[in-house]
Each structure stands twice: as structure tokens, then as C-alpha cells.
Design an enzyme around this catalytic site. Sequence first.
Site, mmCIF file in Angstrom:
data_model
loop_
_atom_site.group_PDB
_atom_site.id
_atom_site.type_symbol
_atom_site.label_atom_id
_atom_site.label_comp_id
_atom_site.label_asym_id
_atom_site.label_seq_id
_atom_site.Cartn_x
_atom_site.Cartn_y
_atom_site.Cartn_z
ATOM 1 N N ASP A 1 2.520 12.993 15.195
ATOM 2 C CA ASP A 1 2.807 13.382 13.810
ATOM 3 C C ASP A 1 3.778 14.564 13.829
ATOM 4 O O ASP A 1 3.439 15.640 14.329
ATOM 5 C CB ASP A 1 1.491 13.767 13.120
ATOM 6 C CG ASP A 1 1.658 13.957 11.616
ATOM 7 O OD1 ASP A 1 2.800 14.180 11.160
ATOM 8 O OD2 ASP A 1 0.629 13.909 10.905
ATOM 9 N N GLU B 1 5.012 9.740 13.092
ATOM 10 C CA GLU B 1 4.646 9.937 11.682
ATOM 11 C C GLU B 1 5.491 11.039 11.037
ATOM 12 O O GLU B 1 5.727 12.073 11.655
ATOM 13 C CB GLU B 1 3.165 10.305 11.630
ATOM 14 C CG GLU B 1 2.619 10.589 10.234
ATOM 15 C CD GLU B 1 1.090 10.634 10.252
ATOM 16 O OE1 GLU B 1 0.474 9.884 11.039
ATOM 17 O OE2 GLU B 1 0.533 11.425 9.480
ATOM 18 N N GLU C 1 2.688 10.418 3.344
ATOM 19 C CA GLU C 1 1.538 11.311 3.128
ATOM 20 C C GLU C 1 1.834 12.301 2.000
ATOM 21 O O GLU C 1 0.930 12.679 1.254
ATOM 22 C CB GLU C 1 1.239 12.035 4.442
ATOM 23 C CG GLU C 1 0.245 13.162 4.357
ATOM 24 C CD GLU C 1 0.074 13.844 5.723
ATOM 25 O OE1 GLU C 1 0.204 13.163 6.760
ATOM 26 O OE2 GLU C 1 -0.174 15.062 5.747
ATOM 27 N N HIS D 1 -4.045 8.733 4.006
ATOM 28 C CA HIS D 1 -4.100 10.002 4.739
ATOM 29 C C HIS D 1 -5.550 10.484 4.779
ATOM 30 O O HIS D 1 -6.280 10.379 3.798
ATOM 31 C CB HIS D 1 -3.194 11.030 4.047
ATOM 32 C CG HIS D 1 -3.262 12.392 4.663
ATOM 33 N ND1 HIS D 1 -3.573 13.525 3.935
ATOM 34 C CD2 HIS D 1 -3.071 12.795 5.931
ATOM 35 C CE1 HIS D 1 -3.552 14.572 4.741
ATOM 36 N NE2 HIS D 1 -3.249 14.161 5.957
HETATM 37 MG MG LIG Z 1 0.222 13.350 8.832
#
Ligand SMILES: [Mg+2]
Length: 398
Positions: A221, A247, A275, A325
Site C-alpha cells: 500500500d 494499492e 479508498e 477499506h
Molecule cells: Mg489503503
Amino acid sequence: MKIASVRCVEYTGTLDHPEEFWEERLIRPVDIYPRFRSEGPPHLPRSGERSYRVESLFVHVEADSGVVGTAGPITREQAQHILTSMAPLLLGQDPLATEQRWDQLHRYCVHGRKGTEMMAISALDCALWDLKGRHFDVPVHVLLGGPVRDEIPAYASALGYSLDPDRVRERAAQLVGEGYTAMKWFPRHGPADGRGGMAKNEELVRTLRETVGPDVDIMVDAWMSWDVPYTLRMAQRLVDYAPHWIEEPVQPDRIDSYAQITAQIDNRIMITGGEHEYTRWGQHQLMRSRALHLTQPDTYWAGGISELLKIAALASTYDVKLIPHGHSVPANANLSFALPVALTPMLEYLVKWNALHQFFLAHPVHPVGGVVTPPTRPGLGMDLDEDKIEGRRELHPA
Ligand SMILES: [Mg+2]
């Protein structure tokens, strides 16, 4: 039935945790500036040598029948929007008419299409769904047509864990031992850290792959903090370690950059994001631009259960996968058990975050053996645990 009250209450309690809670933080877009780059992990106030003070704010929507729907934790900013502009729109209205409640809030809060106001609408929508499930005495996934399966694999998000290679090995092995078949880590370096930072990011993923073996999915991420060339170069360096996805490589508004990355990245790596995008309209921009392979709207931010259902329908038509999320596991579990298996292959579980986030819940939802089973509590299962509550304070409009 009518809504009789909307209250925001802050609860305090004590979490026993001898070690440092937040060992590391994630990279942030603002870290390109040296004054921010040097900041450490977030500070959590200690209440003793071996414990932390936990403060969580919940919103309670009560119907005149006495049924109460609860959502949270929320922020003080969300609570102020709820108390000042939203509660007056809800009082005296039908709590079961969630579509009408959402549409009136959305039409009234014309500057609240994204950000904190939409997060406040989302929390209210979740509280109303909790109330609706309690009214009919069934879990929300049953109201939505679930359960679609007996269990959903959870992936462990290692937010807040030390990135020291020895600690990474220890934790990754521990997570595999607990039954997780997928885990997400947060590389700390980005474009401001040069080739040395790239090598550190690569070392993290190499360490993970060496530890977990070939059969466990590894995700990374970038929390909106990379850019197009950095992401493509990083992907070249990581591809041999078979990361499942990268991500949020870039900031949410850079949709063309997302699309460029998704078009050009090695086809063994997925690009995920969304997100920090809100509502069906925001998410639709990402999908029709072919910006990502998998979207991760947050149930508590992007519009609540009501709106996530619409985003899920959109995603399925674009063949984009959707994993909410991992902000609120009880809401996400109820939603995910009502979505098609191919659309929602996993559930996110932030390991450290949930120790705090579900601290006050009497029936927290935690994976067992790496999977989550269909929730059985009425509504979203948001009863608070009176034994954990040491103090409470009701907030009032500022
Ligand atoms: Mg994230």
C-alpha cells in the site's frame, strides 16, 4: 416509527498493551517535504506503564420504539456535522426509509459530496442500517440478500508494524501461523527517498516473500504517495516477488495517472485504490477511466451501506473487484456477505487498528483461522461493552 434522538457520545477506557502500540507509520503524500518526512508514528496517550487510554466517539440514533442504531468510532469533525446540520433533518423521520434519509442528507449537504461531511452521512447511514436490522431482529447481510457463502478469507493489514527486517519476518510468519493466506504491508519510501528508498521497499517485499513462501499473497500500500514513473519502476523491481497488488499508488484526483499505471504495469500485478474516493459518482470516474483493477471504497466514508451497494453494482458491470477499506469490520462483513463472491474475494482486517477500533464493541468481528464467518448479531452488531466503558461524555453542537 420516527427518529426520536441523535446523540454523539465519547467513551473512554483502558487498553492493556505493554509494548509500544504504533511502531511505524505509513508513507504520506506530504512526505515529499523534509519537515513532514521526519515525523514518527502517531502518538497514543498512555494511561500507565503497561496500558493506553482509548477514546472513541459513537453516534446513536434512537427510534420512538426504543430501538437504537449505533455507528462508530467517528471523528469529532464528523460528530459536529451530524449534530449541527444533519440531526435536525433526521428527527421525526422514518429511520427504516434509509434511501430517503440518504437522499435528503445528500441533497441538503451540497458541499458535502466528498470528505468529512460525506463521512458523517456514511456513519449515519450505518447507524440507520444497524437500527433497521435490530428492528427486524436479523443481521444486515440477511436484509441485503446474504449470506452468499459460509466464510470469507480475511487479509491481514500490517499497518503500524515495525519494518525492521527481523521484525517483519517474525510478524509475517506469525500471521501465516494464524491462518492468513494474504497480507498487506506499507512500504515507507517514495519518490523523495531516491534509489536507496527503492532498495528498502524492495527489501521489505523480498523479506516477506522469503518468509511466507510462494502460496501467500503479498500486497503493498503506497497510500497515495508515489507517482507514475516511481510506481512503474518499483513494479519492475517487485514483480519477481509476485506482489498481488499495489494499492493507491497516486493521489485520488490523479485519475489519468492511475489509468496510465494500470495500462502499463506488468500484467502480473493489480492496481487498487478508491479508498479515498466517495459515492457512486466519484467511484464511477475511476471505473470508466479504467483506473484500477479493484476498488476499495470505505463503508464509513464513501456513503455508508446504502451507497456501497450502488458502488458494488457499478463495479460488477465494469468487472472491477470491490473490497471495502478495512475501517469497520462489522459493517464490511455484513456488506461483503451480501455481495457476489467473484466481486468481493476477500475482507480487509487491519490487525493493530482493530484492537483500538473495535475496543468498545461487545461482539467484535475478528478473523479466526484467517477467515470471517457470517455475522449473527442483529443489525451491524454494534452493542457496546459496558465493562470496557470507564467514562462517557455526550457531545453537543458547537
Ligand atoms: Mg489503503
